[in-house]
Design a protein around this motif. Structure first.
Motif: not given
Length: 149
Positions: A1-13, A15-23, A146-149
């Motif tokens: 079965m082919t999986h669909i890659e999906v992630s989650t992220i929170g912006f609190t704590k 920086s913009a640099e970290t947030f956009f780099s994770l994405l 996956s959870h981007l932290v």
């Protein structure tokens, strides 16, 4: 079965640099905003209008509001005021998703390369984790989460 890659992220704590780099590093193509309140000044760079612009300009990423995955205002307030435990909030939120029939109303392809956005810095006690796990259980495990932290 082919999986669909999906992630989650929170912006609190984050920086913009970290947030956009994770994405960027996760190859996110669409940010799926599941917040109830996405225009608050407290959201900083993650306010809806600013975030839509920044995602497009910096990463070429699409922004979509997914209000059907947001909690109800009264439910969220009761949890924030500690009138509900996390377990009670989680149960009420999952019942809400079932009542809304989100698994039938949302197209699974929307989640391919998608990232559910909320404010909580970690997914453990955040409705974004509950939402993606709920959908995965209804979509026969098609999602690879996956959870981007």
């Amino acid at each position: 079965m082919t999986h669909i890659e999906v992630s989650t992220i929170g912006f609190t704590k984050k920086s913009a640099e970290t947030f956009f780099s994770l994405l960027r590093n996760a190859n996110v193509r669409t940010v799926l905003d599941v917040r109830l309140n996405n225009t608050s000044q407290l959201a900083g760079f993650a306010k809806k209008a600013d975030l839509r612009f920044l995602l497009s300009e910096l990463l070429g990423v699409q922004y979509i509001e997914l209000g059907e995955l947001a909690p109800e205002k009264e439910m969220l307030q009761r949890y924030q005021l500690k009138e509900m435990t996390w377990d009670d909030y989680a149960s009420a939120y999952l019942e809400l998703l079932a009542r809304r029939r989100v698994e039938s109303n949302l197209d699974v392809s929307l989640f391919d390369g998608g990232c559910l956005l909320c404010s909580e810095d970690k997914p453990h006690q955040c409705h974004r984790r509950l939402a993606v796990e709920y959908l995965n259980s209804r979509w026969n495990g098609k999602l690879k989460i996956s959870h981007l932290v």
